[in-house]
Design a protein around this motif. Structure first.
Motif, PDB file in Angstrom:
ATOM      1  N   LYS A   1      53.093  59.321  32.982  1.00 36.04           N
ATOM      2  CA  LYS A   1      53.043  58.632  31.694  1.00 36.04           C
ATOM      3  C   LYS A   1      51.929  59.162  30.794  1.00 36.04           C
ATOM      4  O   LYS A   1      52.147  59.416  29.619  1.00 36.04           O
ATOM      5  CB  LYS A   1      52.839  57.134  31.909  1.00 36.04           C
TER       6      LYS A   1
ATOM      7  N   ARG B   1      59.034  57.463  32.595  1.00 39.07           N
ATOM      8  CA  ARG B   1      57.890  57.868  31.761  1.00 39.07           C
ATOM      9  C   ARG B   1      57.817  57.020  30.499  1.00 39.07           C
ATOM     10  O   ARG B   1      56.747  56.679  30.021  1.00 39.07           O
ATOM     11  CB  ARG B   1      58.034  59.338  31.399  1.00 39.07           C
ATOM     12  N   GLY B   2      58.962  56.634  29.983  1.00 39.99           N
ATOM     13  CA  GLY B   2      59.051  55.854  28.750  1.00 39.99           C
ATOM     14  C   GLY B   2      59.087  54.360  28.964  1.00 39.99           C
ATOM     15  O   GLY B   2      59.625  53.625  28.123  1.00 39.99           O
TER      16      GLY B   2
ATOM     17  N   ARG C   1      53.839  70.155  24.426  1.00 43.89           N
ATOM     18  CA  ARG C   1      54.940  69.254  24.724  1.00 43.89           C
ATOM     19  C   ARG C   1      56.239  70.018  24.571  1.00 43.89           C
ATOM     20  O   ARG C   1      56.462  70.684  23.574  1.00 43.89           O
ATOM     21  CB  ARG C   1      54.921  68.072  23.776  1.00 43.89           C
TER      22      ARG C   1
ATOM     23  N   SER D   1      62.537  60.641  32.594  1.00 47.97           N
ATOM     24  CA  SER D   1      62.229  60.335  31.193  1.00 47.97           C
ATOM     25  C   SER D   1      62.216  58.834  30.945  1.00 47.97           C
ATOM     26  O   SER D   1      61.354  58.325  30.219  1.00 47.97           O
ATOM     27  CB  SER D   1      63.248  60.999  30.260  1.00 47.97           C
TER      28      SER D   1
ATOM     29  N   GLN E   1      52.794  62.408  29.438  1.00 46.38           N
ATOM     30  CA  GLN E   1      54.137  62.408  28.867  1.00 46.38           C
ATOM     31  C   GLN E   1      55.032  63.484  29.479  1.00 46.38           C
ATOM     32  O   GLN E   1      55.769  64.173  28.777  1.00 46.38           O
ATOM     33  CB  GLN E   1      54.074  62.554  27.336  1.00 46.38           C
TER      34      GLN E   1
ATOM     35  N   GLU F   1      60.339  69.522  24.709  1.00 42.09           N
ATOM     36  CA  GLU F   1      61.435  68.557  24.697  1.00 42.09           C
ATOM     37  C   GLU F   1      62.701  69.249  25.181  1.00 42.09           C
ATOM     38  O   GLU F   1      63.073  70.299  24.659  1.00 42.09           O
ATOM     39  CB  GLU F   1      61.671  68.010  23.289  1.00 42.09           C
TER      40      GLU F   1
END
Length: 121
Positions: A75, A16-17, A116, A13, A78, A118
């Motif tokens: 990326k 990716r961020g 998506r 994460s 996401q 989470e």
């Protein structure tokens, strides 16, 4: 290195961020981007290799451990993925690791383009 699946996902994460974790820049964005530029290519898998990351043609960056342990980030889509496997067996590029790449490039990549999810990290 021994990491829990949650810790593996936190790393994915963060990568990716662009180096952000819990809203804080913990690794410079420039370093994250530089680490994802192929500097060499694996003679076994054919994947590009940056500073600690394998780079796939589909856009994943992957940290790979023995037995099929994988930390993967994509990326553009996401996606952050942690895969744990049997640590007592090798996962060669032409066998089990190849199957894990097919999982990443198939259903997981398709999922990332349409939805998506989470997860709590």
């Amino acid at each position: 290195m021994a990491l829990s699946p949650k810790a593996m996902l936190r790393i994915a994460s963060m990568v990716r961020g662009d180096g952000v974790f819990n809203g804080e820049q913990v690794i410079l964005r420039q370093w994250i981007n530089e680490s994802m530029i192929p500097r060499a290519y694996s003679s076994w898998s054919g994947l590009g290799y940056g500073y600690g990351w394998f780079i796939t043609p589909s856009g994943y960056v992957i940290a790979r451990g023995y037995g099929g342990q994988i930390i993967a980030a994509h990326k553009e889509r996401q996606l952050a993925v942690a895969i744990t496997s049997d640590p007592n067996h090798p996962a060669g590029s032409d066998g089990y690791f190849g199957q894990l790449l097919e999982l990443l490039d198939g259903p997981l990549l398709a999922f990332g383009s349409s939805s998506r999810l989470e997860l709590s990290t």
